[in-house]
Design a protein around this motif. Sequence first.
Motif, PDB file in Angstrom:
ATOM      1  N   MET A   1       0.835  -1.173   0.000  1.00 54.19           N
ATOM      2  CA  MET A   1       0.000   0.000   0.000  1.00 54.19           C
ATOM      3  C   MET A   1       0.885   1.243   0.000  1.00 54.19           C
ATOM      4  N   LYS A   2       0.535   2.203  -0.818  1.00 52.11           N
ATOM      5  CA  LYS A   2       1.307   3.435  -0.948  1.00 52.11           C
ATOM      6  C   LYS A   2       1.066   4.332   0.268  1.00 52.11           C
ATOM      7  N   PRO A   3       2.162   4.858   0.891  1.00 47.01           N
ATOM      8  CA  PRO A   3       1.972   5.735   2.050  1.00 47.01           C
ATOM      9  C   PRO A   3       1.311   7.051   1.642  1.00 47.01           C
ATOM     10  N   SER A   4       0.539   7.622   2.552  1.00 43.94           N
ATOM     11  CA  SER A   4      -0.100   8.900   2.271  1.00 43.94           C
ATOM     12  C   SER A   4       0.959  10.006   2.244  1.00 43.94           C
ATOM     13  N   ILE A   5       0.589  11.140   1.678  1.00 41.77           N
ATOM     14  CA  ILE A   5       1.514  12.266   1.626  1.00 41.77           C
ATOM     15  C   ILE A   5       1.886  12.706   3.044  1.00 41.77           C
ATOM     16  N   HIS A   6       0.939  12.608   3.983  1.00 41.33           N
ATOM     17  CA  HIS A   6       1.231  12.980   5.366  1.00 41.33           C
ATOM     18  C   HIS A   6       2.249  12.033   5.996  1.00 41.33           C
ATOM     19  N   ASP A   7       2.101  10.724   5.724  1.00 40.78           N
ATOM     20  CA  ASP A   7       3.057   9.749   6.259  1.00 40.78           C
ATOM     21  C   ASP A   7       4.446   9.983   5.675  1.00 40.78           C
ATOM     22  N   ALA A   8       4.498  10.202   4.363  1.00 39.81           N
ATOM     23  CA  ALA A   8       5.784  10.440   3.704  1.00 39.81           C
ATOM     24  C   ALA A   8       6.418  11.742   4.199  1.00 39.81           C
ATOM     25  N   ALA A   9       5.606  12.771   4.360  1.00 40.18           N
ATOM     26  CA  ALA A   9       6.115  14.055   4.848  1.00 40.18           C
ATOM     27  C   ALA A   9       6.602  13.918   6.292  1.00 40.18           C
ATOM     28  N   GLN A  10       5.864  13.182   7.113  1.00 38.16           N
ATOM     29  CA  GLN A  10       6.266  12.962   8.507  1.00 38.16           C
ATOM     30  C   GLN A  10       7.631  12.283   8.558  1.00 38.16           C
ATOM     31  N   ASP A  11       7.829  11.264   7.732  1.00 37.28           N
ATOM     32  CA  ASP A  11       9.115  10.570   7.702  1.00 37.28           C
ATOM     33  C   ASP A  11      10.230  11.496   7.231  1.00 37.28           C
ATOM     34  N   MET A  12       9.972  12.259   6.192  1.00 37.30           N
ATOM     35  CA  MET A  12      10.980  13.140   5.610  1.00 37.30           C
ATOM     36  C   MET A  12      11.372  14.269   6.557  1.00 37.30           C
ATOM     37  N   LEU A  13      10.410  14.783   7.309  1.00 36.83           N
ATOM     38  CA  LEU A  13      10.645  15.973   8.141  1.00 36.83           C
ATOM     39  C   LEU A  13      10.713  15.665   9.635  1.00 36.83           C
ATOM     40  N   ARG A  14      10.923  14.414   9.978  1.00 42.27           N
ATOM     41  CA  ARG A  14      10.871  13.980  11.384  1.00 42.27           C
ATOM     42  C   ARG A  14      11.732  14.849  12.308  1.00 42.27           C
ATOM     43  N   ARG A  15      12.992  15.076  11.951  1.00 44.03           N
ATOM     44  CA  ARG A  15      13.885  15.853  12.821  1.00 44.03           C
ATOM     45  C   ARG A  15      13.415  17.297  12.976  1.00 44.03           C
ATOM     46  N   GLU A  16      13.033  17.913  11.858  1.00 44.97           N
ATOM     47  CA  GLU A  16      12.587  19.306  11.896  1.00 44.97           C
ATOM     48  C   GLU A  16      11.299  19.448  12.713  1.00 44.97           C
ATOM     49  N   ILE A  17      10.357  18.536  12.492  1.00 43.77           N
ATOM     50  CA  ILE A  17       9.088  18.580  13.225  1.00 43.77           C
ATOM     51  C   ILE A  17       9.334  18.378  14.719  1.00 43.77           C
ATOM     52  N   ASP A  18      10.207  17.433  15.058  1.00 51.25           N
ATOM     53  CA  ASP A  18      10.519  17.218  16.475  1.00 51.25           C
ATOM     54  C   ASP A  18      11.099  18.474  17.107  1.00 51.25           C
ATOM     55  N   GLU A  19      11.979  19.165  16.387  1.00 53.43           N
ATOM     56  CA  GLU A  19      12.577  20.377  16.941  1.00 53.43           C
ATOM     57  C   GLU A  19      11.553  21.503  17.076  1.00 53.43           C
ATOM     58  N   ILE A  20      10.701  21.671  16.061  1.00 52.44           N
ATOM     59  CA  ILE A  20       9.655  22.701  16.134  1.00 52.44           C
ATOM     60  C   ILE A  20       8.729  22.424  17.321  1.00 52.44           C
ATOM     61  N   VAL A  21       8.322  21.181  17.490  1.00 51.36           N
ATOM     62  CA  VAL A  21       7.431  20.801  18.586  1.00 51.36           C
ATOM     63  C   VAL A  21       8.102  21.052  19.937  1.00 51.36           C
ATOM     64  N   GLN A  22       9.376  20.679  20.053  1.00 47.76           N
ATOM     65  CA  GLN A  22      10.081  20.882  21.319  1.00 47.76           C
ATOM     66  C   GLN A  22      10.183  22.372  21.658  1.00 47.76           C
ATOM     67  N   ILE A  23      10.510  23.192  20.676  1.00 49.81           N
ATOM     68  CA  ILE A  23      10.576  24.643  20.895  1.00 49.81           C
ATOM     69  C   ILE A  23       9.203  25.158  21.329  1.00 49.81           C
ATOM     70  N   SER A  24       8.159  24.726  20.630  1.00 50.19           N
ATOM     71  CA  SER A  24       6.802  25.185  20.942  1.00 50.19           C
ATOM     72  C   SER A  24       6.385  24.799  22.349  1.00 50.19           C
ATOM     73  N   LEU A  25       6.657  23.567  22.745  1.00 43.84           N
ATOM     74  CA  LEU A  25       6.285  23.115  24.082  1.00 43.84           C
ATOM     75  C   LEU A  25       7.079  23.856  25.155  1.00 43.84           C
ATOM     76  N   THR A  26       8.355  24.079  24.899  1.00 47.18           N
ATOM     77  CA  THR A  26       9.183  24.806  25.857  1.00 47.18           C
ATOM     78  C   THR A  26       8.680  26.237  26.028  1.00 47.18           C
ATOM     79  N   LEU A  27       8.402  26.912  24.912  1.00 47.84           N
ATOM     80  CA  LEU A  27       7.917  28.291  24.989  1.00 47.84           C
ATOM     81  C   LEU A  27       6.554  28.371  25.671  1.00 47.84           C
ATOM     82  N   SER A  28       5.686  27.370  25.411  1.00 46.68           N
ATOM     83  CA  SER A  28       4.345  27.418  25.994  1.00 46.68           C
ATOM     84  C   SER A  28       4.372  27.231  27.507  1.00 46.68           C
TER      85      SER A  28
END
Length: 157
Positions: A1-28
């Motif tokens: 089964m072909k992965p969805s664009i969201h799944d593929a994007a999540q895999d491709m951007l995992r490090r960046e998304i993790d860093e954005i989320v960590q910054i956001s949680l820290t600031l909040s």
Amino acid sequence: MKPSIHDAAQDMLRREIDEIVQISLTLSKSLGFLKSRLKTPFPKTCSKCGFVYQAFEDFFYGTEEIARGTVSYPILGNDFYLHRNCKPPCETTLVVVFVDRRDESIPGVRRRQLFETCIDRLQSTFHVDETNARDILLTLLANQLTLRSQGEAGGLR
């Protein structure tokens, strides 16, 4: 089964998304960051038990964090809302509102840079326009913020 664009994007951007989320949680969770954006006037009174929070610091330290406590409701504008519970036995959920404006701190600038990098990568990899790339990224970030917030709140209890 072909992965969805969201799944593929999540895999491709995992490090960046993790860093954005960590910054956001820290600031909040940063008292200074929150105070600089506070919109709700104080003192604030609990409608159930009548306890009065004289200042934001009293509210922040005198209430309990809840899962998914910081929320933005796009339909209501750019404000964001912090939900916290009054101490037991009351446990009523109280809300304060913050103005969501550009954060010029070093973490805030880094978060915006990462966001733009992710948009560019999504556009070039998946051949989508900026609006679609932004929608994909915001969905991924919202999902990760929810998962991380729930995980952190669950670990506190």
